[in-house]
Design a protein around this motif. Structure first.
Motif, PDB file in Angstrom:
ATOM      1  N   ILE A   1      24.806  54.878  36.436  1.00 41.44           N
ATOM      2  CA  ILE A   1      23.970  55.842  37.155  1.00 41.44           C
ATOM      3  C   ILE A   1      22.493  55.614  36.857  1.00 41.44           C
ATOM      4  O   ILE A   1      21.675  55.508  37.764  1.00 41.44           O
ATOM      5  N   ARG A   2      22.128  55.549  35.563  1.00 49.16           N
ATOM      6  CA  ARG A   2      20.723  55.347  35.210  1.00 49.16           C
ATOM      7  C   ARG A   2      20.647  54.917  33.752  1.00 49.16           C
ATOM      8  O   ARG A   2      21.555  55.200  32.965  1.00 49.16           O
ATOM      9  N   PRO A   3      19.558  54.234  33.380  1.00 51.95           N
ATOM     10  CA  PRO A   3      19.353  53.953  31.956  1.00 51.95           C
ATOM     11  C   PRO A   3      18.859  55.212  31.248  1.00 51.95           C
ATOM     12  O   PRO A   3      18.200  56.054  31.851  1.00 51.95           O
ATOM     13  N   VAL A   4      19.197  55.335  29.994  1.00 49.10           N
ATOM     14  CA  VAL A   4      18.732  56.465  29.188  1.00 49.10           C
ATOM     15  C   VAL A   4      17.468  56.019  28.467  1.00 49.10           C
ATOM     16  O   VAL A   4      17.489  55.043  27.717  1.00 49.10           O
ATOM     17  N   VAL A   5      16.367  56.715  28.719  1.00 46.85           N
ATOM     18  CA  VAL A   5      15.079  56.373  28.115  1.00 46.85           C
ATOM     19  C   VAL A   5      14.764  57.415  27.053  1.00 46.85           C
ATOM     20  O   VAL A   5      14.464  58.562  27.370  1.00 46.85           O
ATOM     21  N   SER A   6      14.869  56.996  25.793  1.00 42.33           N
ATOM     22  CA  SER A   6      14.551  57.885  24.679  1.00 42.33           C
ATOM     23  C   SER A   6      14.099  57.014  23.505  1.00 42.33           C
ATOM     24  O   SER A   6      14.239  55.787  23.541  1.00 42.33           O
ATOM     25  N   GLU A   7      13.567  57.638  22.477  1.00 43.75           N
ATOM     26  CA  GLU A   7      13.130  56.879  21.309  1.00 43.75           C
ATOM     27  C   GLU A   7      14.300  56.170  20.655  1.00 43.75           C
ATOM     28  O   GLU A   7      14.191  55.019  20.246  1.00 43.75           O
ATOM     29  N   ARG A   8      15.423  56.847  20.574  1.00 43.62           N
ATOM     30  CA  ARG A   8      16.583  56.239  19.926  1.00 43.62           C
ATOM     31  C   ARG A   8      17.105  55.057  20.735  1.00 43.62           C
ATOM     32  O   ARG A   8      17.483  54.031  20.166  1.00 43.62           O
ATOM     33  N   SER A   9      17.124  55.188  22.070  1.00 44.36           N
ATOM     34  CA  SER A   9      17.616  54.071  22.883  1.00 44.36           C
ATOM     35  C   SER A   9      16.692  52.860  22.762  1.00 44.36           C
ATOM     36  O   SER A   9      17.156  51.723  22.763  1.00 44.36           O
ATOM     37  N   PHE A  10      15.386  53.084  22.628  1.00 41.82           N
ATOM     38  CA  PHE A  10      14.459  51.961  22.438  1.00 41.82           C
ATOM     39  C   PHE A  10      14.658  51.316  21.073  1.00 41.82           C
ATOM     40  O   PHE A  10      14.520  50.101  20.933  1.00 41.82           O
ATOM     41  N   ASP A  11      14.966  52.100  20.051  1.00 39.17           N
ATOM     42  CA  ASP A  11      15.235  51.531  18.730  1.00 39.17           C
ATOM     43  C   ASP A  11      16.505  50.673  18.744  1.00 39.17           C
ATOM     44  O   ASP A  11      16.572  49.649  18.073  1.00 39.17           O
ATOM     45  N   LEU A  12      17.516  51.096  19.520  1.00 38.74           N
ATOM     46  CA  LEU A  12      18.767  50.338  19.601  1.00 38.74           C
ATOM     47  C   LEU A  12      18.584  49.006  20.333  1.00 38.74           C
ATOM     48  O   LEU A  12      19.349  48.070  20.117  1.00 38.74           O
ATOM     49  N   MET A  13      17.580  48.929  21.202  1.00 41.08           N
ATOM     50  CA  MET A  13      17.355  47.693  21.965  1.00 41.08           C
ATOM     51  C   MET A  13      17.032  46.516  21.054  1.00 41.08           C
ATOM     52  O   MET A  13      17.331  45.375  21.393  1.00 41.08           O
ATOM     53  N   ALA A  14      16.440  46.771  19.897  1.00 33.71           N
ATOM     54  CA  ALA A  14      16.145  45.694  18.950  1.00 33.71           C
ATOM     55  C   ALA A  14      17.436  45.047  18.445  1.00 33.71           C
ATOM     56  O   ALA A  14      17.446  43.873  18.078  1.00 33.71           O
ATOM     57  N   ASP A  15      18.535  45.789  18.443  1.00 30.76           N
ATOM     58  CA  ASP A  15      19.840  45.274  18.013  1.00 30.76           C
ATOM     59  C   ASP A  15      20.668  44.746  19.181  1.00 30.76           C
ATOM     60  O   ASP A  15      21.835  44.420  19.013  1.00 30.76           O
ATOM     61  N   GLY A  16      20.086  44.720  20.385  1.00 32.61           N
ATOM     62  CA  GLY A  16      20.826  44.239  21.554  1.00 32.61           C
ATOM     63  C   GLY A  16      21.753  45.281  22.151  1.00 32.61           C
ATOM     64  O   GLY A  16      22.728  44.942  22.811  1.00 32.61           O
ATOM     65  N   LYS A  17      21.448  46.564  21.920  1.00 32.36           N
ATOM     66  CA  LYS A  17      22.270  47.653  22.450  1.00 32.36           C
ATOM     67  C   LYS A  17      21.458  48.433  23.477  1.00 32.36           C
ATOM     68  O   LYS A  17      20.325  48.816  23.209  1.00 32.36           O
ATOM     69  N   TYR A  18      22.062  48.664  24.640  1.00 30.18           N
ATOM     70  CA  TYR A  18      21.387  49.345  25.740  1.00 30.18           C
ATOM     71  C   TYR A  18      22.200  50.569  26.134  1.00 30.18           C
ATOM     72  O   TYR A  18      23.429  50.527  26.157  1.00 30.18           O
TER      73      TYR A  18
END
Length: 101
Positions: free
Chosen positions: A9-26
């Motif tokens: 449906i949509r990407p979740v944009v939050s501080e935690r989701s941006f922190d997870l992106m460094a580990d390759g998690k979206y």
């Protein structure tokens, strides 16, 4: 089977989701009835990446109040998708670079 764009449906944009992106998690909001296999196939089809793992969870509604009327927010299904090393989703990487500046 639903189309890939009905599953994601949509990407979740939050501080935690941006922190997870460094580990390759979206993180994405997904269709309520979508199983993990269907979510993985949809992400692979839309973004042309290889998915290693999908974790799903239900986001519970929160109590909210507007003046004297109380209610609840909606409940929705969230998926955290782990990509193979070296893969990244370009839509997010531009936002992530802007957030780091």
């Amino acid at each position: 089977m639903n189309s890939a764009y009905e599953v994601i449906i949509r990407p979740v944009v939050s501080e935690r989701s941006f922190d997870l992106m460094a580990d390759g998690k979206y993180t994405f909001e997904v269709a309520r009835s979508a199983p993990k296999e269907e979510i993985a196939a949809a992400v692979e089809k839309i973004f042309n990446v290889h998915v290693l793992k999908v974790n799903t969870m239900w986001v519970k509604p929160k109590n909210k109040r507007v003046r004297y009327v109380t209610g609840k927010t909606r409940s929705w299904k969230k998926a955290v998708v782990t990509l193979a090393p070296g893969d990244q989703i370009e839509v997010f990487s531009g936002q992530q670079a802007a957030a780091e500046e």
